[in-house]
Design an enzyme around this catalytic site. Structure first.
Site, short mmCIF file in Angstrom:
data_model
loop_
_atom_site.label_atom_id
_atom_site.label_comp_id
_atom_site.label_asym_id
_atom_site.label_seq_id
_atom_site.Cartn_x
_atom_site.Cartn_y
_atom_site.Cartn_z
N ARG A 1 -9.75 3.21 5.96
CA ARG A 1 -8.93 4.33 6.47
C ARG A 1 -9.54 5.68 6.06
O ARG A 1 -10.70 5.91 6.32
CB ARG A 1 -7.49 4.23 5.94
CG ARG A 1 -6.65 3.28 6.76
CD ARG A 1 -5.19 3.53 6.47
NE ARG A 1 -4.43 2.30 6.41
CZ ARG A 1 -3.90 1.70 7.48
NH1 ARG A 1 -4.03 2.23 8.66
NH2 ARG A 1 -3.23 0.58 7.35
N THR B 1 -4.22 -3.02 -1.77
CA THR B 1 -4.94 -2.61 -0.56
C THR B 1 -6.44 -2.74 -0.77
O THR B 1 -6.95 -2.43 -1.85
CB THR B 1 -4.64 -1.16 -0.11
OG1 THR B 1 -5.61 -0.77 0.88
CG2 THR B 1 -4.71 -0.15 -1.23
N ARG C 1 -28.77 -1.49 16.13
CA ARG C 1 -27.68 -2.41 16.43
C ARG C 1 -26.48 -2.01 15.57
O ARG C 1 -26.65 -1.56 14.44
CB ARG C 1 -28.05 -3.86 16.10
CG ARG C 1 -29.15 -4.43 16.97
CD ARG C 1 -28.71 -4.65 18.41
NE ARG C 1 -29.74 -5.33 19.19
CZ ARG C 1 -30.74 -4.72 19.82
NH1 ARG C 1 -30.86 -3.41 19.78
NH2 ARG C 1 -31.64 -5.43 20.50
N ASP D 1 -8.39 -0.84 0.60
CA ASP D 1 -8.93 0.52 0.72
C ASP D 1 -9.06 1.22 -0.63
O ASP D 1 -9.78 2.21 -0.74
CB ASP D 1 -8.02 1.38 1.62
CG ASP D 1 -7.80 0.77 2.99
OD1 ASP D 1 -8.66 -0.02 3.43
OD2 ASP D 1 -6.77 1.08 3.61
N GLY E 1 2.31 3.15 2.27
CA GLY E 1 3.52 3.18 3.11
C GLY E 1 4.63 2.33 2.51
O GLY E 1 5.78 2.76 2.39
N GLY F 1 0.84 -1.19 0.00
CA GLY F 1 0.00 0.00 0.00
C GLY F 1 0.88 1.24 0.00
O GLY F 1 2.09 1.16 -0.26
N GLU G 1 -14.96 3.62 8.47
CA GLU G 1 -14.27 3.83 9.77
C GLU G 1 -13.65 5.21 9.90
O GLU G 1 -13.43 5.71 11.00
CB GLU G 1 -13.20 2.75 9.97
CG GLU G 1 -12.11 2.79 8.90
CD GLU G 1 -11.05 1.72 9.04
OE1 GLU G 1 -11.12 0.91 9.98
OE2 GLU G 1 -10.14 1.70 8.20
N MET H 1 -14.16 -0.87 6.77
CA MET H 1 -12.77 -0.38 6.72
C MET H 1 -12.59 0.63 5.59
O MET H 1 -13.53 0.95 4.88
CB MET H 1 -11.82 -1.56 6.56
CG MET H 1 -11.58 -2.33 7.83
SD MET H 1 -10.33 -3.60 7.57
CE MET H 1 -9.94 -4.02 9.26
O1 F6P Z 1 -5.29 -0.60 4.98
C1 F6P Z 1 -6.04 -1.76 5.14
C2 F6P Z 1 -6.73 -1.78 6.47
O2 F6P Z 1 -7.49 -2.97 6.56
C3 F6P Z 1 -7.59 -0.55 6.76
O3 F6P Z 1 -8.81 -0.57 6.07
C4 F6P Z 1 -7.70 -0.63 8.27
O4 F6P Z 1 -7.92 0.64 8.82
C5 F6P Z 1 -6.35 -1.14 8.66
O5 F6P Z 1 -5.79 -1.78 7.52
C6 F6P Z 1 -6.36 -2.11 9.81
O6 F6P Z 1 -5.04 -2.40 10.11
P1 F6P Z 1 -4.61 -3.55 11.13
O7 F6P Z 1 -4.72 -4.86 10.38
O8 F6P Z 1 -3.22 -3.21 11.46
O9 F6P Z 1 -5.54 -3.50 12.29
#
Ligand code: F6P
Length: 360
Positions: free
Chosen positions: A184, A138, A277, A140, A117, A115, A235, A182
Site C-alpha cells: 500500500r 499486516t 519483463r 505491509d 482499519g 490492520g 505498488e 505489495m
Molecule cells: O494490506 C495488505 C494488502 O495485501 C496490501 O499490500 C494490498 O494493497 C492489499 O492488501 C490488497 O488487498 P486485496 O486482498 O483486497 O486485493
C-alpha cells in the site's frame, strides 16, 4: 476471566492462525477461560453460525498454517456496510448491531487481530463499551507504535525469493526485470526485499521517482558490463509530480486497489531500448506458511494479548519494542501510520551500495 472472543479482520496475513493458537492455549491453560471465535471479521456477530467455540482440539496444527481458520473480511468496517435493500445497494452502519451481539455474548474481552482499519474500528467499539485488545497484523508493516507486525517477515521472504529467481533469468537473457510488490502506501516490503535480494533500483511511495533516473541506472550498469537489472517497485510508488496507479477505485466500504505502476515503469524502460519483463507478485506475498520469525512473533502477541485482557488493559494493542512485547493505547497506534523513514540507516545503506531510488 470466564469467556473471551477473538476475531481476525481485514485481509489475511501469515501468522493469524499462530496468534489464534497461542491465545486459545494461553486462555485455557493459564486462565481456564472459554474462547469464542468470531467468523469473518465483525460479521460473525450478526451472521447466523457466526460463532465457533475454540478449544485445544480446534487449534491443533495451526502454528504453520497460513490464512485464518476464522475467515477474513475486507469489507469489515462496521460503520459502512453495503447491503441490498429494495433491490438497491445501500451503505448502512451496523456498529450498534455488532455491539449488541458482543454484549449478548457476555465477553470479558474481545481480541481483535487487524490492520489500521480494523484497529480503528476496534477503538471505536471500545468507545461504545466493548472491552477490546488489539493485535497488529499486516504484511505491509505500516502500523504505528510497533516495530513490526506479524506477516511482514513472511512477505519479505517470499518477495526476496522472487527477486532471487528473477535475477537468474534476467542475467541469462540480459533483461531488465521489474517486480511489483505489495505494501500500500508503505515501501517496507520493496525496501527490505530489494536490499535482501540485491535489486539495482528500489521504488517506494516515500521517495517519488523519475522514470529517466530508473533508465539512467540501467544504462550505467550496461556501460559497466552488467547487461541485466532488477527493479523492485512498491505498488504505491509514484513518479515525481504524478499520482499512484490504481487497478480499481474505492468507496466508503472498499479501499482503492493499487496496481499497475510496475507495468508503467517496465514500458518506459523498454521504450528506451532495454528488453524488459514485468512480474506482479500479488497475493503470493500474503499466502503460505509463516516464517519462524512470524510464528515466534505471532505466538508472543497472542499470549501477551490474553495476559493484557486478564489485566483489564482494554483499548490497548500489543506491540514489539526493542525486542520486548509491550502494550500501547490503540489510539496511539492508529494516530500516525508507519512509513519508511527516508533518513533511516536502511535507506542510507542502500544508497551507499549504489542502489537507486529513482530520485537522483
Ligand atoms: O494490506 C495488505 C494488502 O495485501 C496490501 O499490500 C494490498 O494493497 C492489499 O492488501 C490488497 O488487498 P486485496 O486482498 O483486497 O486485493
Amino acid at each position: 476471566m470466564k469467556r473471551i472472543g477473538i476475531l481476525t479482520g481485514g485481509g489475511d496475513a501469515p501468522g493469524l492462525n499462530a496468534v489464534i493458537r497461542a491465545a486459545v492455549k494461553t486462555a485455557i491453560y493459564e486462565y481456564g477461560c472459554e474462547v469464542i471465535g468470531i467468523r469473518n471479521g465483525y460479521d460473525g456477530f450478526i451472521d447466523e453460525n457466526g460463532l465457533v467455540p475454540l478449544g485445544i482440539d480446534q487449534v491443533r496444527g495451526l502454528l504453520t498454517r497460513g490464512g485464518t481458520i476464522l475467515g477474513a473480511a475486507n469489507r469489515g468496517n462496521p460503520y459502512a456496510r453495503k447491503i441490498i435493500r429494495d433491490g438497491k445497494e445501500v451503505t448502512i452502519d451496523v456498529s450498534n448491531e455488532i455491539v449488541k451481539g458482543i454484549k449478548r455474548l457476555e465477553l470479558e474481552a474481545l481480541l481483535i487481530l487487524g490492520g489500521d482499519g480494523t484497529l480503528r474500528s476496534a477503538h471505536e467499539l471500545f468507545l461504545k463499551g466493548v472491552p477490546v485488545i488489539g493485535i497488529p497484523k499486516t504484511i505491509d508493516n505500516d502500523i504505528g507504535g510497533t516495530e513490526v507486525t506479524f506477516g511482514f517477515d513472511t512477505a519479505v521472504t517470499t518477495a526476496t525469493e522472487a527477486i532471487d529467481k528473477l535475477s537468474t533469468t534476467a542475467e541469462a537473457h540480459h533483461r531488465v526485470m521489474v517486480l511489483e510488490l505489495m505494501g500500500r502506501d508503505a515501501g517496507f516490503i520493496a525496501l527490505h526485499a530489494g536490499v535482501a535480494g540485491g535489486a539495482d533500483v528500489i521504488l517506494i511511495p516515500e521517495i517519488p521517482f523519475k522514470f529517466e533516473s530508473v533508465v539512467a541506472k540501467v544504462r550505467e550498469r550496461v556501460e559497466r558490463g552488467y547487461l541485466f537489472s532488477i527493479v523492485a517497485v512498491s505498488e504505491g510508488a509514484r513518479p515525481v509530480g504524478g499520482g499512484q496507479v490504481f487497478a480499481r477505485g474505492g468507496d466508503e466500504v472498499y479501499t482503492p486497489r493499487l496496481g499497475g505502476i510496475g507495468q508503467a515503469v517496465g514500458e518506459y524502460v523498454e521504450e528506451q531500448g532495454y528488453e524488459t519483463r514485468v512480474t506482479v507478485l500479488g497475493h503470493v506475498q500474503r499466502g503460505g506458511t509463516p516464517t519462524p520469525f512470524d510464528r515466534w512473533l505471532a505466538t508472543r502477541y497472542g499470549a501477551a494479548a490474553v495476559r493484557l485482557a486478564a489485566r483489564g488493559a482494554f483499548d490497548h494493542m500489543v506491540s514489539l519494542h526493542a525486542g520486548k512485547i509491550v502494550d500501547i493505547p490503540l489510539e496511539e497506534a492508529i494516530a500516525i501510520p508507519k512509513r519508511v523513514d527516508v533518513n533511516d540507516d536502511a535507506v542510507i545503506t542502500a544508497r551507499g551500495l549504489s542502489i537507486s531510488f529513482g530520485d537522483e
